[in-house]
Every structure is written in C-alpha cells, then in structure tokens.
Write a protein that holds these residues in place. Structure first.
Motif, PDB file in Angstrom:
ATOM      1  N   PRO A  29       8.177  -1.649  -7.685  1.00 18.28           N
ATOM      2  CA  PRO A  29       7.360  -0.573  -7.117  1.00 18.28           C
ATOM      3  C   PRO A  29       5.914  -0.979  -6.834  1.00 18.28           C
ATOM      4  O   PRO A  29       5.324  -0.524  -5.851  1.00 18.28           O
ATOM      5  CB  PRO A  29       7.421   0.532  -8.180  1.00 18.28           C
ATOM      6  N   LEU A  30       5.352  -1.851  -7.661  1.00 21.83           N
ATOM      7  CA  LEU A  30       3.991  -2.319  -7.395  1.00 21.83           C
ATOM      8  C   LEU A  30       3.936  -3.166  -6.128  1.00 21.83           C
ATOM      9  O   LEU A  30       2.999  -3.054  -5.335  1.00 21.83           O
ATOM     10  CB  LEU A  30       3.462  -3.111  -8.596  1.00 21.83           C
ATOM     11  N   VAL A  31       4.949  -4.004  -5.937  1.00 18.77           N
ATOM     12  CA  VAL A  31       5.014  -4.804  -4.711  1.00 18.77           C
ATOM     13  C   VAL A  31       5.128  -3.884  -3.498  1.00 18.77           C
ATOM     14  O   VAL A  31       4.454  -4.098  -2.473  1.00 18.77           O
ATOM     15  CB  VAL A  31       6.192  -5.806  -4.765  1.00 18.77           C
ATOM     16  N   GLU A  32       5.939  -2.843  -3.612  1.00 18.82           N
ATOM     17  CA  GLU A  32       6.084  -1.892  -2.503  1.00 18.82           C
ATOM     18  C   GLU A  32       4.773  -1.161  -2.226  1.00 18.82           C
ATOM     19  O   GLU A  32       4.406  -0.963  -1.065  1.00 18.82           O
ATOM     20  CB  GLU A  32       7.207  -0.899  -2.793  1.00 18.82           C
ATOM     21  N   LEU A  33       4.053  -0.771  -3.267  1.00 18.62           N
ATOM     22  CA  LEU A  33       2.741  -0.140  -3.073  1.00 18.62           C
ATOM     23  C   LEU A  33       1.754  -1.093  -2.404  1.00 18.62           C
ATOM     24  O   LEU A  33       0.976  -0.682  -1.536  1.00 18.62           O
ATOM     25  CB  LEU A  33       2.162   0.329  -4.405  1.00 18.62           C
ATOM     26  N   ALA A  34       1.788  -2.364  -2.814  1.00 15.89           N
ATOM     27  CA  ALA A  34       0.900  -3.352  -2.202  1.00 15.89           C
ATOM     28  C   ALA A  34       1.215  -3.527  -0.722  1.00 15.89           C
ATOM     29  O   ALA A  34       0.340  -3.814   0.090  1.00 15.89           O
ATOM     30  CB  ALA A  34       1.018  -4.693  -2.931  1.00 15.89           C
ATOM     31  N   ARG A  35       2.466  -3.314  -0.360  1.00 14.76           N
ATOM     32  CA  ARG A  35       2.909  -3.474   1.022  1.00 14.76           C
ATOM     33  C   ARG A  35       2.607  -2.237   1.859  1.00 14.76           C
ATOM     34  O   ARG A  35       2.138  -2.343   2.988  1.00 14.76           O
ATOM     35  CB  ARG A  35       4.406  -3.773   1.055  1.00 14.76           C
ATOM     36  N   SER A  36       2.875  -1.036   1.316  1.00 13.06           N
ATOM     37  CA  SER A  36       2.869   0.141   2.182  1.00 13.06           C
ATOM     38  C   SER A  36       2.158   1.360   1.609  1.00 13.06           C
ATOM     39  O   SER A  36       2.294   2.451   2.154  1.00 13.06           O
ATOM     40  CB  SER A  36       4.308   0.514   2.533  1.00 13.06           C
ATOM     41  N   GLY A  37       1.398   1.193   0.565  1.00 10.87           N
ATOM     42  CA  GLY A  37       0.677   2.330  -0.001  1.00 10.87           C
ATOM     43  C   GLY A  37      -0.604   2.631   0.760  1.00 10.87           C
ATOM     44  O   GLY A  37      -0.931   1.976   1.752  1.00 10.87           O
ATOM     45  N   THR A  38      -1.335   3.618   0.283  1.00  8.80           N
ATOM     46  CA  THR A  38      -2.656   3.905   0.833  1.00  8.80           C
ATOM     47  C   THR A  38      -3.576   2.732   0.508  1.00  8.80           C
ATOM     48  O   THR A  38      -3.235   1.866  -0.313  1.00  8.80           O
ATOM     49  CB  THR A  38      -3.240   5.178   0.196  1.00  8.80           C
ATOM     50  N   SER A  39      -4.755   2.711   1.096  1.00 10.99           N
ATOM     51  CA  SER A  39      -5.704   1.630   0.804  1.00 10.99           C
ATOM     52  C   SER A  39      -5.996   1.538  -0.688  1.00 10.99           C
ATOM     53  O   SER A  39      -5.986   0.444  -1.267  1.00 10.99           O
ATOM     54  CB  SER A  39      -7.001   1.833   1.581  1.00 10.99           C
ATOM     55  N   ALA A  40      -6.234   2.684  -1.326  1.00 10.46           N
ATOM     56  CA  ALA A  40      -6.523   2.688  -2.764  1.00 10.46           C
ATOM     57  C   ALA A  40      -5.304   2.225  -3.564  1.00 10.46           C
ATOM     58  O   ALA A  40      -5.443   1.473  -4.537  1.00 10.46           O
ATOM     59  CB  ALA A  40      -6.963   4.076  -3.220  1.00 10.46           C
ATOM     60  N   ALA A  41      -4.120   2.653  -3.165  1.00 12.44           N
ATOM     61  CA  ALA A  41      -2.899   2.227  -3.865  1.00 12.44           C
ATOM     62  C   ALA A  41      -2.698   0.724  -3.729  1.00 12.44           C
ATOM     63  O   ALA A  41      -2.295   0.056  -4.692  1.00 12.44           O
ATOM     64  CB  ALA A  41      -1.693   2.987  -3.321  1.00 12.44           C
TER      65      ALA A  41
ATOM     66  N   VAL B 123       7.647 -15.345 -11.533  1.00 16.93           N
ATOM     67  CA  VAL B 123       8.938 -15.520 -10.859  1.00 16.93           C
ATOM     68  C   VAL B 123       9.439 -14.182 -10.321  1.00 16.93           C
ATOM     69  O   VAL B 123       9.909 -14.092  -9.185  1.00 16.93           O
ATOM     70  CB  VAL B 123       9.959 -16.160 -11.826  1.00 16.93           C
ATOM     71  N   VAL B 124       9.324 -13.132 -11.131  1.00 19.55           N
ATOM     72  CA  VAL B 124       9.802 -11.808 -10.728  1.00 19.55           C
ATOM     73  C   VAL B 124       8.994 -11.276  -9.549  1.00 19.55           C
ATOM     74  O   VAL B 124       9.560 -10.716  -8.597  1.00 19.55           O
ATOM     75  CB  VAL B 124       9.761 -10.828 -11.924  1.00 19.55           C
ATOM     76  N   ILE B 125       7.684 -11.461  -9.578  1.00 17.27           N
ATOM     77  CA  ILE B 125       6.835 -10.992  -8.476  1.00 17.27           C
ATOM     78  C   ILE B 125       7.224 -11.694  -7.182  1.00 17.27           C
ATOM     79  O   ILE B 125       7.355 -11.057  -6.127  1.00 17.27           O
ATOM     80  CB  ILE B 125       5.341 -11.202  -8.811  1.00 17.27           C
ATOM     81  N   ALA B 126       7.432 -12.991  -7.250  1.00 20.60           N
ATOM     82  CA  ALA B 126       7.839 -13.738  -6.052  1.00 20.60           C
ATOM     83  C   ALA B 126       9.196 -13.255  -5.554  1.00 20.60           C
ATOM     84  O   ALA B 126       9.377 -13.023  -4.347  1.00 20.60           O
ATOM     85  CB  ALA B 126       7.878 -15.238  -6.351  1.00 20.60           C
ATOM     86  N   ALA B 127      10.146 -13.073  -6.466  1.00 17.61           N
ATOM     87  CA  ALA B 127      11.492 -12.637  -6.073  1.00 17.61           C
ATOM     88  C   ALA B 127      11.477 -11.238  -5.458  1.00 17.61           C
ATOM     89  O   ALA B 127      12.306 -10.922  -4.605  1.00 17.61           O
ATOM     90  CB  ALA B 127      12.421 -12.674  -7.290  1.00 17.61           C
ATOM     91  N   ALA B 128      10.515 -10.410  -5.865  1.00 17.43           N
ATOM     92  CA  ALA B 128      10.412  -9.039  -5.346  1.00 17.43           C
ATOM     93  C   ALA B 128       9.681  -8.975  -4.008  1.00 17.43           C
ATOM     94  O   ALA B 128       9.481  -7.885  -3.470  1.00 17.43           O
ATOM     95  CB  ALA B 128       9.703  -8.157  -6.372  1.00 17.43           C
ATOM     96  N   GLY B 129       9.262 -10.118  -3.475  1.00 15.39           N
ATOM     97  CA  GLY B 129       8.549 -10.127  -2.201  1.00 15.39           C
ATOM     98  C   GLY B 129       7.047  -9.962  -2.335  1.00 15.39           C
ATOM     99  O   GLY B 129       6.361  -9.701  -1.345  1.00 15.39           O
ATOM    100  N   GLY B 130       6.547 -10.124  -3.544  1.00 15.98           N
ATOM    101  CA  GLY B 130       5.131  -9.900  -3.780  1.00 15.98           C
ATOM    102  C   GLY B 130       4.210 -10.879  -3.072  1.00 15.98           C
ATOM    103  O   GLY B 130       3.096 -10.516  -2.699  1.00 15.98           O
ATOM    104  N   ILE B 131       4.668 -12.097  -2.876  1.00 12.41           N
ATOM    105  CA  ILE B 131       3.795 -13.084  -2.235  1.00 12.41           C
ATOM    106  C   ILE B 131       3.442 -12.651  -0.817  1.00 12.41           C
ATOM    107  O   ILE B 131       2.272 -12.664  -0.423  1.00 12.41           O
ATOM    108  CB  ILE B 131       4.425 -14.489  -2.286  1.00 12.41           C
ATOM    109  N   GLY B 132       4.425 -12.249  -0.045  1.00 11.77           N
ATOM    110  CA  GLY B 132       4.155 -11.801   1.317  1.00 11.77           C
ATOM    111  C   GLY B 132       3.221 -10.610   1.368  1.00 11.77           C
ATOM    112  O   GLY B 132       2.314 -10.555   2.201  1.00 11.77           O
TER     113      GLY B 132
END
Length: 157
Positions: A24-36, A55-64
């Motif tokens: 969910p944090l990776v998703e917020l970083a991708r598509s949340g509001t600016s503050a989110a 490893v988990v952050i990378a696997a969840a797409g966090g790097i992109g």
C-alpha cells in the motif's frame, strides 16, 4: 504519516512489512495525493533500512515509484525518494534495478539542482549506486561528475 513514524523503530519495520504494509505504501507513492506521496516515500525510506524490506519494496514495484518521485515529485517527495533509493541501493540487485528503472539521470539532476537536503540524499544514493561498475559508467554518462565535484567543493548549498 503514522506509518512513517512507526517505521522509525527497528521492530516496527519488521512488523509493518509482515502486516503487508509495504504494498500500500508503494501504491500511495505511485498514485496518492502530493502529501500522500511525500509521506509514503518517507515511510519507504525508513523501511528500507531493513535488508529484508529492501527486497520486498523492490518486488512490490517501489523502485519505479520512487524514481518517478525523484523525477517529478514535490521538493519533499524528491528528498524522501532519493533517500529511499539510497537505502534500497545497499542491496546489490537493487543497484541494478534502480539503474534499469532510469534512476541515475534524475538523481544526477537532483544532485545538481535540488534543495540542499535533496542534493545530499541524491549524492548519497549515487555513491551507493556507484558500487556497481555499470552504474559508475552510467553516472559519468549522465553528467554526474560535475554536480558531485561541486557538492564536494561547496557542500549542499
């Protein structure tokens, strides 16, 4: 946000990951509001101090998501995303993934023209990424020597 504050504690870093909090944090970083996005990047930065979480952050797409924030986020999001990428780059596989996601050029640009905190975080991330020979070449090709020399000469101001 609250998850970012909770992620300051080593035990909580593990508990947040075990509870499925990274996706969910990776998703917020991708598509949340600016503050989110700012808060999600801050939480991911803290969570990435833990080797397993890298490893988990990378696997969840966090790097992109984080590379995109370094490129086009708010000043605070750029600062947090650069720091998160630096923490993620402590993992050898992530060094390759960050480069493959196009992360080197925006980090070089941030080291050149970001806020003082962003410059420092970008320089630290580039330093960690340079532990990979291919990334060394990519950093030079992206024009990274000039901004890094300037930071060494004058600090982050």
């Amino acid at each position: 946000g609250a998850l970012g504050n909770l992620a300051c504690n080593a035990d909580n870093k593990v508990a947040l990951a075990a509870a499925g909090g990274i996706g969910p944090l990776v998703e917020l970083a991708r598509s949340g509001t600016s503050a989110a996005k700012e808060n999600a990047a801050a939480a991911l930065r803290r969570l990435a101090f833990n080797a397993d979480n890298r490893v988990v952050i990378a696997a969840a797409g966090g790097i992109g998501s984080l590379v995109e924030l370094v490129h086009s986020g708010t000043s605070v999001a750029k600062e947090n995303a650069a720091a998160a990428l630096g923490n993620l780059a402590c993992n050898a596989d992530n060094k390759v993934l960050i480069a493959a996601a196009g992360g080197i050029s925006p980090l070089v640009e941030l080291a050149r023209s970001g806020t003082s905190v962003a410059k420092q975080n970008a320089a630290a991330a580039l330093w960690k990424l340079a532990g990979n020979a291919d990334n060394e070449v990519a950093i030079i090709a992206a024009g990274g020597i000039g901004p890094l020399v300037e930071l060494a000469r004058s600090g982050t101001s």
